[in-house]
Design a protein around this motif. Structure first.
Motif, PDB file in Angstrom:
ATOM      1  N   GLU A 222      -8.488  21.378 -20.118  1.00 48.54           N
ATOM      2  CA  GLU A 222      -9.091  22.706 -20.044  1.00 48.54           C
ATOM      3  C   GLU A 222      -9.832  22.811 -18.710  1.00 48.54           C
ATOM      4  O   GLU A 222     -10.548  21.890 -18.303  1.00 48.54           O
ATOM      5  N   LEU A 223      -9.647  23.940 -18.032  1.00 44.53           N
ATOM      6  CA  LEU A 223     -10.220  24.147 -16.713  1.00 44.53           C
ATOM      7  C   LEU A 223     -11.162  25.338 -16.709  1.00 44.53           C
ATOM      8  O   LEU A 223     -11.005  26.281 -17.501  1.00 44.53           O
ATOM      9  N   GLU A 224     -12.145  25.269 -15.809  1.00 48.82           N
ATOM     10  CA  GLU A 224     -13.034  26.408 -15.589  1.00 48.82           C
ATOM     11  C   GLU A 224     -13.084  26.704 -14.095  1.00 48.82           C
ATOM     12  O   GLU A 224     -13.330  25.811 -13.288  1.00 48.82           O
ATOM     13  N   LEU A 225     -12.854  27.983 -13.768  1.00 46.57           N
ATOM     14  CA  LEU A 225     -12.924  28.426 -12.380  1.00 46.57           C
ATOM     15  C   LEU A 225     -14.134  29.333 -12.217  1.00 46.57           C
ATOM     16  O   LEU A 225     -14.371  30.215 -13.061  1.00 46.57           O
ATOM     17  N   ARG A 226     -14.882  29.097 -11.134  1.00 46.55           N
ATOM     18  CA  ARG A 226     -16.033  29.953 -10.860  1.00 46.55           C
ATOM     19  C   ARG A 226     -15.788  30.751  -9.579  1.00 46.55           C
ATOM     20  O   ARG A 226     -15.500  30.191  -8.526  1.00 46.55           O
ATOM     21  N   PHE A 227     -15.896  32.064  -9.704  1.00 50.75           N
ATOM     22  CA  PHE A 227     -15.734  32.963  -8.572  1.00 50.75           C
ATOM     23  C   PHE A 227     -17.080  33.620  -8.270  1.00 50.75           C
ATOM     24  O   PHE A 227     -17.893  33.836  -9.167  1.00 50.75           O
ATOM     25  N   GLY A 228     -17.303  33.913  -7.003  1.00 51.85           N
ATOM     26  CA  GLY A 228     -18.557  34.555  -6.643  1.00 51.85           C
ATOM     27  C   GLY A 228     -18.584  34.917  -5.177  1.00 51.85           C
ATOM     28  O   GLY A 228     -17.625  34.684  -4.431  1.00 51.85           O
ATOM     29  N   ASP A 229     -19.726  35.493  -4.765  1.00 48.27           N
ATOM     30  CA  ASP A 229     -19.879  35.903  -3.366  1.00 48.27           C
ATOM     31  C   ASP A 229     -21.100  35.278  -2.687  1.00 48.27           C
ATOM     32  O   ASP A 229     -21.372  35.568  -1.518  1.00 48.27           O
ATOM     33  N   GLY A 230     -21.826  34.448  -3.391  1.00 44.65           N
ATOM     34  CA  GLY A 230     -23.002  33.833  -2.801  1.00 44.65           C
ATOM     35  C   GLY A 230     -24.230  34.713  -2.809  1.00 44.65           C
ATOM     36  O   GLY A 230     -25.306  34.278  -2.418  1.00 44.65           O
ATOM     37  N   ASP A 231     -24.089  35.966  -3.247  1.00 45.79           N
ATOM     38  CA  ASP A 231     -25.228  36.888  -3.328  1.00 45.79           C
ATOM     39  C   ASP A 231     -25.625  37.166  -4.778  1.00 45.79           C
ATOM     40  O   ASP A 231     -26.304  38.157  -5.060  1.00 45.79           O
ATOM     41  N   GLY A 232     -25.190  36.318  -5.690  1.00 46.31           N
ATOM     42  CA  GLY A 232     -25.596  36.465  -7.086  1.00 46.31           C
ATOM     43  C   GLY A 232     -24.493  36.872  -8.027  1.00 46.31           C
ATOM     44  O   GLY A 232     -24.572  36.612  -9.235  1.00 46.31           O
ATOM     45  N   ALA A 233     -23.451  37.525  -7.552  1.00 49.68           N
ATOM     46  CA  ALA A 233     -22.345  37.931  -8.430  1.00 49.68           C
ATOM     47  C   ALA A 233     -21.465  36.729  -8.722  1.00 49.68           C
ATOM     48  O   ALA A 233     -21.037  36.015  -7.809  1.00 49.68           O
ATOM     49  N   THR A 234     -21.185  36.495 -10.009  1.00 46.54           N
ATOM     50  CA  THR A 234     -20.410  35.323 -10.425  1.00 46.54           C
ATOM     51  C   THR A 234     -19.509  35.690 -11.597  1.00 46.54           C
ATOM     52  O   THR A 234     -19.895  36.471 -12.474  1.00 46.54           O
ATOM     53  N   VAL A 235     -18.311  35.109 -11.624  1.00 48.23           N
ATOM     54  CA  VAL A 235     -17.364  35.261 -12.725  1.00 48.23           C
ATOM     55  C   VAL A 235     -16.835  33.882 -13.089  1.00 48.23           C
ATOM     56  O   VAL A 235     -16.433  33.116 -12.197  1.00 48.23           O
ATOM     57  N   LEU A 236     -16.858  33.545 -14.398  1.00 48.77           N
ATOM     58  CA  LEU A 236     -16.306  32.290 -14.888  1.00 48.77           C
ATOM     59  C   LEU A 236     -15.034  32.571 -15.681  1.00 48.77           C
ATOM     60  O   LEU A 236     -15.000  33.490 -16.503  1.00 48.77           O
ATOM     61  N   ARG A 237     -13.999  31.782 -15.443  1.00 51.64           N
ATOM     62  CA  ARG A 237     -12.742  31.914 -16.179  1.00 51.64           C
ATOM     63  C   ARG A 237     -12.328  30.537 -16.677  1.00 51.64           C
ATOM     64  O   ARG A 237     -12.235  29.588 -15.912  1.00 51.64           O
ATOM     65  N   ARG A 238     -12.077  30.445 -18.010  1.00 52.24           N
ATOM     66  CA  ARG A 238     -11.605  29.194 -18.615  1.00 52.24           C
ATOM     67  C   ARG A 238     -10.176  29.388 -19.135  1.00 52.24           C
ATOM     68  O   ARG A 238      -9.829  30.461 -19.616  1.00 52.24           O
ATOM     69  N   PHE A 239      -9.382  28.321 -19.048  1.00 52.98           N
ATOM     70  CA  PHE A 239      -8.017  28.403 -19.592  1.00 52.98           C
ATOM     71  C   PHE A 239      -7.486  26.988 -19.813  1.00 52.98           C
ATOM     72  O   PHE A 239      -7.986  26.016 -19.238  1.00 52.98           O
ATOM     73  N   LYS A 240      -6.446  26.913 -20.672  1.00 48.63           N
ATOM     74  CA  LYS A 240      -5.772  25.642 -20.952  1.00 48.63           C
ATOM     75  C   LYS A 240      -4.352  25.730 -20.399  1.00 48.63           C
ATOM     76  O   LYS A 240      -3.552  26.554 -20.859  1.00 48.63           O
ATOM     77  N   PRO A 241      -4.041  24.932 -19.383  1.00 52.56           N
ATOM     78  CA  PRO A 241      -2.713  25.014 -18.771  1.00 52.56           C
ATOM     79  C   PRO A 241      -1.574  24.835 -19.763  1.00 52.56           C
ATOM     80  O   PRO A 241      -0.529  25.487 -19.634  1.00 52.56           O
ATOM     81  N   ALA A 242      -1.749  23.967 -20.785  1.00 54.06           N
ATOM     82  CA  ALA A 242      -0.661  23.701 -21.736  1.00 54.06           C
ATOM     83  C   ALA A 242      -0.373  24.889 -22.629  1.00 54.06           C
ATOM     84  O   ALA A 242       0.667  24.918 -23.313  1.00 54.06           O
ATOM     85  N   ALA A 243      -1.262  25.871 -22.663  1.00 51.49           N
ATOM     86  CA  ALA A 243      -1.048  27.041 -23.521  1.00 51.49           C
ATOM     87  C   ALA A 243      -0.026  28.001 -22.930  1.00 51.49           C
ATOM     88  O   ALA A 243       0.397  28.950 -23.601  1.00 51.49           O
ATOM     89  N   GLY A 244       0.404  27.780 -21.699  1.00 50.84           N
ATOM     90  CA  GLY A 244       1.344  28.688 -21.053  1.00 50.84           C
ATOM     91  C   GLY A 244       2.770  28.469 -21.519  1.00 50.84           C
ATOM     92  O   GLY A 244       3.076  27.578 -22.314  1.00 50.84           O
ATOM     93  N   THR A 245       3.675  29.292 -21.014  1.00 50.21           N
ATOM     94  CA  THR A 245       5.092  29.225 -21.356  1.00 50.21           C
ATOM     95  C   THR A 245       5.775  28.118 -20.566  1.00 50.21           C
ATOM     96  O   THR A 245       5.592  28.002 -19.354  1.00 50.21           O
ATOM     97  N   LEU A 246       6.577  27.292 -21.269  1.00 49.64           N
ATOM     98  CA  LEU A 246       7.315  26.228 -20.611  1.00 49.64           C
ATOM     99  C   LEU A 246       8.555  26.816 -19.964  1.00 49.64           C
ATOM    100  O   LEU A 246       9.364  27.476 -20.627  1.00 49.64           O
TER     101      LEU A 246
END
Length: 417
Positions: A222-246
Motif C-alpha cells: 500500500e502506497l501513500e502519495l503526498r502532493f502540495g505546494d509548500g505554502d500549506g496546501a496538501t493532498v494525500l492519496r493512498r492506493f494498493k497497486p495489486a487492486a488494479g487490473t492485470l
C-alpha cells in the motif's frame, strides 16, 4: 512483485490561495559572456513590471560568472526599480559561468530566489544548492534566451521545488500569475505496507490534476502519495497497486517501457549521471536516450552485435543460446593485468639490451671517432693544441680496440653495408 502503473487524482479539492507577496528577493544574475546573446531587454522589462506590481520589496542583486559577486541591496519603493535596472545594465558581460556559485547562504532570508540566466554552466561541475523542503524559498529560473540548457534548468527547478519561466514564450501577466503560486508537486512517496522497489518518478516532481506512478510492488503493498505546494496546501492519496487490473503480455510490456522511461528520467536528473544504468535500461526496454540511438535490427546477428535482446519469442531462445556460447570480453581487471605484463616485458628487453656489450655497434662507432679526430686536426683552433690532439687520438685507438676485442653478443643485429 509485479510492475504497475497507477494514475491518481492529485489536484487540490479547492482553488489555492495566492502566496504572500515577497518582502525580500535574492536576484542572481548571470553576467557571463553568454549573457550578451540573451534578449536582456525582455528580461529587464519582465523584472521591472513584476517589481512595479509588488510595490515595496528589498532586492539583493548578486551578479555571477565563474564566481558570485557580493550582494548589492536595493530598496524598491512604490515599484520604482530604476536604480536596480541601471546596475544590471552596467554589469560587464564576460567570462565563464558557474551555477555552482549559487549558494543558499548568499540569499540570506530571502522569500524568493530569482535566477536570470540561460543555464549554460561551463565552469566547474557544481550546481545550485537548493533542495525542496519546508524552509526552501520560492525558487524561480527565468530567461529570454534562444540558446539555453532547458533540461538543466528544469532539473534544478525540480530539485528545489521551483519553476522555469521562458520569457520568450509567456507575457508579463502570465509570468506574474505563475509567480504568485508555488508549483504543485509530488512531495513524497511512502510505502505503508508490503514492499516496493524501483518507484518512478521520484519526488519532488511536477504534478497536474492527475499523476502517474510506476514501480514494482508485492501483492500486499500500500502506497501513500503526498502532493502540495509548500505554502500549506496538501493532498494525500493512498492506493494498493495489486487492486488494479492485470494486463495481458503486450500491454504489460508497454507499461514496463513507460516505467523504464520514468526511471531513466530519474537517473538522468541526478548531478552524477549513472550512464551505464541508463544504457542498460535503454537497451532492455527499447527507450531512446541521449546515450543511445534507435536501431533497426533484422537478423539475430544484429541483436548479438549490439547486445540487445529481441522481443519476439521465437528469437529470444536463439539469442540467449548464442550469447552464452560467445567468448566473454575481458574484464577491466584482466585488461589492466595484460597491459602491465606488456609494459614489464618491454622494459625487461630494453634493460637487458643496454646491459650487454654489442661489438657490431662498437665497430660502427670506431670509424666515426677516427673521422672526428681528423676533423679536429684540420681545425685551426686545435692545430697547435698538441694535448687535445693526443687525447683525441687516444680515444680513437681505445674505441677501435674495443671494437676488435669484444665478441658479438647473442641476438646482436647483423651489420649492413
Amino acid at each position: 512483485g509485479r510492475r504497475f502503473a497507477a494514475q491518481v487524482q492529485s489536484a487540490p479539492a479547492e482553488p489555492r490561495r495566492p502566496a504572500a507577496a515577497p518582502r525580500h528577493i535574492a536576484l542572481f544574475y548571470d553576467a557571463s559572456g553568454s549573457a550578451a546573446t540573451r534578449q536582456r531587454e525582455r528580461e529587464l522589462a519582465f523584472l521591472q513590471a513584476w517589481l512595479a506590481r509588488l510595490g515595496e520589496v528589498e532586492v539583493d542583486l548578486i551578479a555571477f560568472r565563474n564566481d558570485a559577486d557580493p550582494p548589492q541591496r536595493f530598496a524598491i519603493r512604490r515599484g520604482d526599480s530604476a536604480a536596480l535596472r541601471a546596475a544590471i545594465e552596467a554589469l560587464p558581460l564576460d567570462g565563464a559561468s558557474a551555477y555552482g556559485a549559487l549558494r543558499p547562504e548568499l540569499a540570506g532570508d530571502a522569500d524568493v530566489v530569482l535566477v536570470i540566466g540561460d543555464g549554460l554552466s561551463n565552469f566547474g561541475d557544481g550546481e545550485p544548492g537548493w533542495l525542496a523542503g519546508e524552509r526552501t524559498p520560492r525558487l524561480v529560473f527565468a530567461h529570454a534566451a534562444r540558446t539555453v540548457d532547458a533540461a538543466r534548468l528544469a532539473r534544478w527547478a525540480r530539485r528545489g521545488g521551483g519553476q522555469v519561466l521562458n520569457l520568450l514564450a509567456v507575457d508579463d501577466n502570465t509570468a506574474q500569475a505563475r509567480l504568485e503560486r508555488r508549483p504543485w508537486v509530488l512531495q513524497a512517496t511512502q510505502v505503508l505496507a508490503g514492499h516496493c522497489a524501483d518507484l518512478a518518478p521520484r519526488a519532488p516532481q511536477p504534478a497536474g490534476s492527475a499523476f502517474t506512478l510506476y514501480g514494482r510492488c508485492s501483492a500486499d503493498a500500500e502506497l501513500e502519495l503526498r502532493f502540495g505546494d509548500g505554502d500549506g496546501a496538501t493532498v494525500l492519496r493512498r492506493f494498493k497497486p495489486a487492486a488494479g487490473t492485470l494486463l495481458d503480455t503486450a500491454r504489460g510490456a508497454f507499461v514496463e517501457r513507460l516505467w523504464a522511461t520514468a526511471r531513466i528520467a530519474d537517473l538522468d536528473d541526478r548531478p552524477q549521471r549513472d550512464r551505464d544504468a541508463i544504457v542498460a535500461l535503454s537497451k532492455t526496454y527499447g527507450v531512446v536516450t541521449r546515450d543511445t540511438s534507435l536501431l533497426v535490427l533484422d537478423r539475430i546477428e544484429d541483436y548479438l552485435r549490439y547486445g540487445v535482446e529481441p522481443r519476439e519469442a521465437d528469437l529470444v531462445a536463439q539469442y540467449r543460446a548464442r550469447r552464452d556460447l560467445a567468448p566473454k570480453p575481458p574484464s577491466d581487471d584482466a585488461s589492466r593485468t595484460a597491459h602491465r605484463s606488456l609494459v614489464r616485458d618491454a622494459w625487461t628487453k630494453f634493460r637487458d639490451w643496454h646491459e650487454h656489450e654489442h661489438a657490431w655497434l662498437d665497430s660502427l662507432l670506431a670509424p666515426a671517432a677516427e673521422l672526428e679526430v681528423l676533423r679536429w686536426q684540420g681545425t685551426p683552433a686545435l692545430a697547435g693544441d698538441k694535448a687535445a690532439l693526443d687525447q683525441a687520438r687516444a680515444l680513437a685507438k681505445r674505441t677501435a680496440a674495443l671494437g676488435k676485442r669484444r665478441p658479438a653478443a647473442a641476438g646482436d643485429a647483423p651489420q649492413r653495408a
